[in-house]
Write a protein that holds these residues in place. Structure first.
Motif, PDB file in Angstrom:
ATOM      1  N   GLY A 231     -29.861  -3.718 -31.060  1.00  0.00           N
ATOM      2  CA  GLY A 231     -29.458  -4.905 -31.792  1.00  0.00           C
ATOM      3  C   GLY A 231     -28.872  -4.614 -33.157  1.00  0.00           C
ATOM      4  O   GLY A 231     -28.543  -5.543 -33.909  1.00  0.00           O
ATOM      5  N   GLY A 232     -28.727  -3.339 -33.508  1.00  0.00           N
ATOM      6  CA  GLY A 232     -28.091  -2.960 -34.765  1.00  0.00           C
ATOM      7  C   GLY A 232     -29.035  -2.903 -35.949  1.00  0.00           C
ATOM      8  O   GLY A 232     -28.580  -2.804 -37.094  1.00  0.00           O
ATOM      9  N   ARG A 233     -30.336  -2.935 -35.716  1.00  0.00           N
ATOM     10  CA  ARG A 233     -31.309  -2.807 -36.808  1.00  0.00           C
ATOM     11  C   ARG A 233     -31.592  -1.318 -37.022  1.00  0.00           C
ATOM     12  O   ARG A 233     -31.740  -0.569 -36.069  1.00  0.00           O
ATOM     13  CB  ARG A 233     -32.581  -3.582 -36.470  1.00  0.00           C
ATOM     14  CG  ARG A 233     -32.319  -5.077 -36.286  1.00  0.00           C
ATOM     15  CD  ARG A 233     -33.487  -5.807 -35.640  1.00  0.00           C
ATOM     16  NE  ARG A 233     -33.219  -7.241 -35.569  1.00  0.00           N
ATOM     17  CZ  ARG A 233     -32.652  -7.853 -34.528  1.00  0.00           C
ATOM     18  NH1 ARG A 233     -32.293  -7.138 -33.463  1.00  0.00           N
ATOM     19  NH2 ARG A 233     -32.432  -9.152 -34.549  1.00  0.00           N
ATOM     20  N   ALA A 234     -31.674  -0.906 -38.285  1.00  0.00           N
ATOM     21  CA  ALA A 234     -31.793   0.520 -38.596  1.00  0.00           C
ATOM     22  C   ALA A 234     -32.923   0.757 -39.581  1.00  0.00           C
ATOM     23  O   ALA A 234     -33.144  -0.033 -40.510  1.00  0.00           O
ATOM     24  CB  ALA A 234     -30.481   1.056 -39.179  1.00  0.00           C
ATOM     25  N   THR A 235     -33.637   1.862 -39.400  1.00  0.00           N
ATOM     26  CA  THR A 235     -34.694   2.218 -40.339  1.00  0.00           C
ATOM     27  C   THR A 235     -34.939   3.714 -40.287  1.00  0.00           C
ATOM     28  O   THR A 235     -34.647   4.376 -39.286  1.00  0.00           O
ATOM     29  CB  THR A 235     -36.001   1.463 -40.012  1.00  0.00           C
ATOM     30  OG1 THR A 235     -36.957   1.682 -41.040  1.00  0.00           O
ATOM     31  CG2 THR A 235     -36.596   1.930 -38.693  1.00  0.00           C
ATOM     32  N   GLY A 236     -35.471   4.244 -41.392  1.00  0.00           N
ATOM     33  CA  GLY A 236     -35.809   5.656 -41.424  1.00  0.00           C
ATOM     34  C   GLY A 236     -35.802   6.211 -42.835  1.00  0.00           C
ATOM     35  O   GLY A 236     -35.286   5.579 -43.769  1.00  0.00           O
ATOM     36  N   PRO A 237     -36.385   7.400 -43.013  1.00  0.00           N
ATOM     37  CA  PRO A 237     -36.390   8.059 -44.324  1.00  0.00           C
ATOM     38  C   PRO A 237     -35.073   8.773 -44.575  1.00  0.00           C
ATOM     39  O   PRO A 237     -34.588   9.523 -43.727  1.00  0.00           O
ATOM     40  CB  PRO A 237     -37.549   9.056 -44.198  1.00  0.00           C
ATOM     41  CG  PRO A 237     -37.597   9.387 -42.736  1.00  0.00           C
ATOM     42  CD  PRO A 237     -37.160   8.159 -42.002  1.00  0.00           C
TER      43      PRO A 237
ATOM     44  N   LEU B 189     -35.243   3.320 -45.689  1.00  0.00           N
ATOM     45  CA  LEU B 189     -34.252   2.246 -45.560  1.00  0.00           C
ATOM     46  C   LEU B 189     -34.605   1.346 -44.388  1.00  0.00           C
ATOM     47  O   LEU B 189     -35.070   1.803 -43.344  1.00  0.00           O
ATOM     48  CB  LEU B 189     -32.865   2.844 -45.386  1.00  0.00           C
ATOM     49  CG  LEU B 189     -31.696   1.863 -45.245  1.00  0.00           C
ATOM     50  CD1 LEU B 189     -30.492   2.362 -46.038  1.00  0.00           C
ATOM     51  CD2 LEU B 189     -31.317   1.695 -43.761  1.00  0.00           C
ATOM     52  N   LEU B 190     -34.366   0.053 -44.570  1.00  0.00           N
ATOM     53  CA  LEU B 190     -34.503  -0.925 -43.493  1.00  0.00           C
ATOM     54  C   LEU B 190     -33.325  -1.891 -43.576  1.00  0.00           C
ATOM     55  O   LEU B 190     -33.165  -2.601 -44.576  1.00  0.00           O
ATOM     56  CB  LEU B 190     -35.817  -1.693 -43.616  1.00  0.00           C
ATOM     57  CG  LEU B 190     -36.012  -2.867 -42.641  1.00  0.00           C
ATOM     58  CD1 LEU B 190     -35.991  -2.380 -41.193  1.00  0.00           C
ATOM     59  CD2 LEU B 190     -37.313  -3.601 -42.941  1.00  0.00           C
ATOM     60  N   SER B 191     -32.504  -1.880 -42.549  1.00  0.00           N
ATOM     61  CA  SER B 191     -31.345  -2.775 -42.483  1.00  0.00           C
ATOM     62  C   SER B 191     -31.484  -3.628 -41.228  1.00  0.00           C
ATOM     63  O   SER B 191     -31.581  -3.102 -40.115  1.00  0.00           O
ATOM     64  CB  SER B 191     -30.047  -1.967 -42.430  1.00  0.00           C
ATOM     65  OG  SER B 191     -28.935  -2.808 -42.207  1.00  0.00           O
ATOM     66  N   ALA B 192     -31.512  -4.957 -41.422  1.00  0.00           N
ATOM     67  CA  ALA B 192     -31.698  -5.840 -40.276  1.00  0.00           C
ATOM     68  C   ALA B 192     -31.115  -7.209 -40.569  1.00  0.00           C
ATOM     69  O   ALA B 192     -31.354  -7.779 -41.637  1.00  0.00           O
ATOM     70  CB  ALA B 192     -33.188  -5.974 -39.935  1.00  0.00           C
ATOM     71  N   ASP B 193     -30.352  -7.730 -39.622  1.00  0.00           N
ATOM     72  CA  ASP B 193     -29.850  -9.109 -39.677  1.00  0.00           C
ATOM     73  C   ASP B 193     -29.119  -9.417 -40.981  1.00  0.00           C
ATOM     74  O   ASP B 193     -29.302 -10.484 -41.581  1.00  0.00           O
ATOM     75  CB  ASP B 193     -30.995 -10.091 -39.477  1.00  0.00           C
ATOM     76  CG  ASP B 193     -31.764  -9.842 -38.178  1.00  0.00           C
ATOM     77  OD1 ASP B 193     -31.156  -9.308 -37.232  1.00  0.00           O
ATOM     78  OD2 ASP B 193     -32.961 -10.167 -38.110  1.00  0.00           O
ATOM     79  N   GLY B 194     -28.308  -8.487 -41.439  1.00  0.00           N
ATOM     80  CA  GLY B 194     -27.525  -8.705 -42.645  1.00  0.00           C
ATOM     81  C   GLY B 194     -28.303  -8.566 -43.931  1.00  0.00           C
ATOM     82  O   GLY B 194     -27.783  -8.916 -45.000  1.00  0.00           O
TER      83      GLY B 194
END
Length: 356
Positions: A82-88, A98-103
């Motif tokens: 779904g295009g959500r991204a996370t990680g060190p 970082l946490l990128s989700a839903d704009g």
């Protein structure tokens, strides 16, 4: 008696034919054997297999560099379908999560990082240890949903079939690989029939990453960790938002017992309303940088673009002592904590994971 018949060499001919047949059979056997050894899928078919494997993945692990100057990340990010991204990652020299989700873009970092990032003189809400803060999504020039989901990468792998150059047999980190190069990207896949994408490099957006597709179990673990991080955002702040005082109210400070401070607060221009803001009012004696006479905090929720009044009363021994001893001119200050995510936003983010 008639003379004996002359031998026509029939036996030798048969032997020759049989021998030749054996040679022919041997040659055919060699050819069949060679075809079997050299069989398998073509490079285009291997690209198709790699794309298919990506399309069925619930997430991908991407390890490398994301973005160019001004927004460069180095590290490993998990990107869901779904295009959500996370990680060190390391972002411009600082280690963050970082946490990128839903704009929406959030970063978990230590106090030193946030003191550099937050505008204003006194981020009073910062504490020791790591905290989640929200940044403007435009600060990161990589669109994970558009370019780096498993499906998006699968599309880029398929497009490598249109490359004007032939693939190169090579290795990548010890694995036999095929390298496909075009004007805008370079793709490495494993050199086998059930191929997988090993590496993706592109100029727009600028990425250079090793790729590991994740099966359902690993993808579920990524989503579970992401859900936990989203739950922590209820305590986050918006590091990119900066309210302003549009009007100070006079009076309220004629007693040595305390000083009521009141001001109209203009909401940040780049934040959706309603927005909740903690306003800390401070008083200093004699000048803007004078001795501290105390502070108090008021929490307001602004539901429109219009300024809203915030007020609280400063009561401190410093104020009482100063008011009794000398009094005089004093200055009012306002510092802000803009809430990074409301309870409704946190819930919406977590509900979005149900579609993964």
């Amino acid at each position: 008696m008639p003379p004996p018949r002359r031998s026509g060499g029939g036996g030798a001919l048969i032997a020759a034919i049989l021998g030749g047949g054996l040679v022919l059979l041997l040659i055919i056997g060699v050819v069949v054997y060679a075809v079997a050894i050299g069989g398998g899928k073509t490079p285009d078919e291997k690209l198709t297999a790699a794309a298919s494997n990506l399309s069925s993945s619930g997430a991908v692990a991407l390890d490398g560099t994301f973005g160019g100057s001004g927004g460069s990340l180095q590290g490993e990010l998990n990107v869901t379908k779904g295009g959500r991204a996370t990680g060190p990652v390391t972002w411009n020299g600082s280690k963050v999560t970082l946490l990128s989700a839903d704009g929406k873009l959030f970063v978990k970092a230590d106090k030193t990082y946030w003191e550099r990032e937050i505008s204003g003189d006194d981020p009073f809400f910062l504490s020791d240890g790591e905290q989640w803060g929200r940044l403007d999504e435009n600060e990161l020039n990589v669109d994970f949903q558009k370019n780096l989901t498993p499906a998006a990468l699968a599309t880029k792998v398929r497009s490598a079939r249109n490359s004007t150059t032939d693939p190169i047999e090579t290795t990548w980190k010890g694995e036999q690989a095929l390298k496909f190069t075009s004007f805008s990207s370079t793709i490495y896949i494993t050199d086998d029939d059930d191929a997988e994408l090993l590496r993706y490099e592109a100029t727009t957006p600028r990425v250079r990453v090793d790729v590991t597709p994740k099966e359902s179990t690993d993808a579920s673990s990524v989503i579970s960790d992401m859900r936990t991080s989203m739950g922590e955002l209820k305590d986050s702040f918006n590091a990119s938002a900066q309210p302003r005082v549009s009007e100070w109210k006079k009076g309220g400070c004629n007693s040595d017992s305390g000083c009521t401070v009141e001001a109209k607060i203009r909401p940040p221009y780049n934040v959706e309303t309603p927005v909740t803001i903690d306003v800390r009012f401070r008083i200093t004696a004699g000048s803007l940088s004078g001795s501290d006479l105390g502070n108090c905090t008021s929490t307001i929720t602004i539901s429109s673009s219009s300024p809203q009044w915030a007020s609280c009363r400063v009561t401190s021994s410093a104020w009482t002592r100063w008011a009794k001893d000398s009094g005089g001119t004093f200055y009012k200050h306002a510092d802000y904590k803009v809430i990074g995510a409301t309870e409704e936003e946190v819930q919406a983010l977590q509900n979005g994971l149900d579609s993964e």
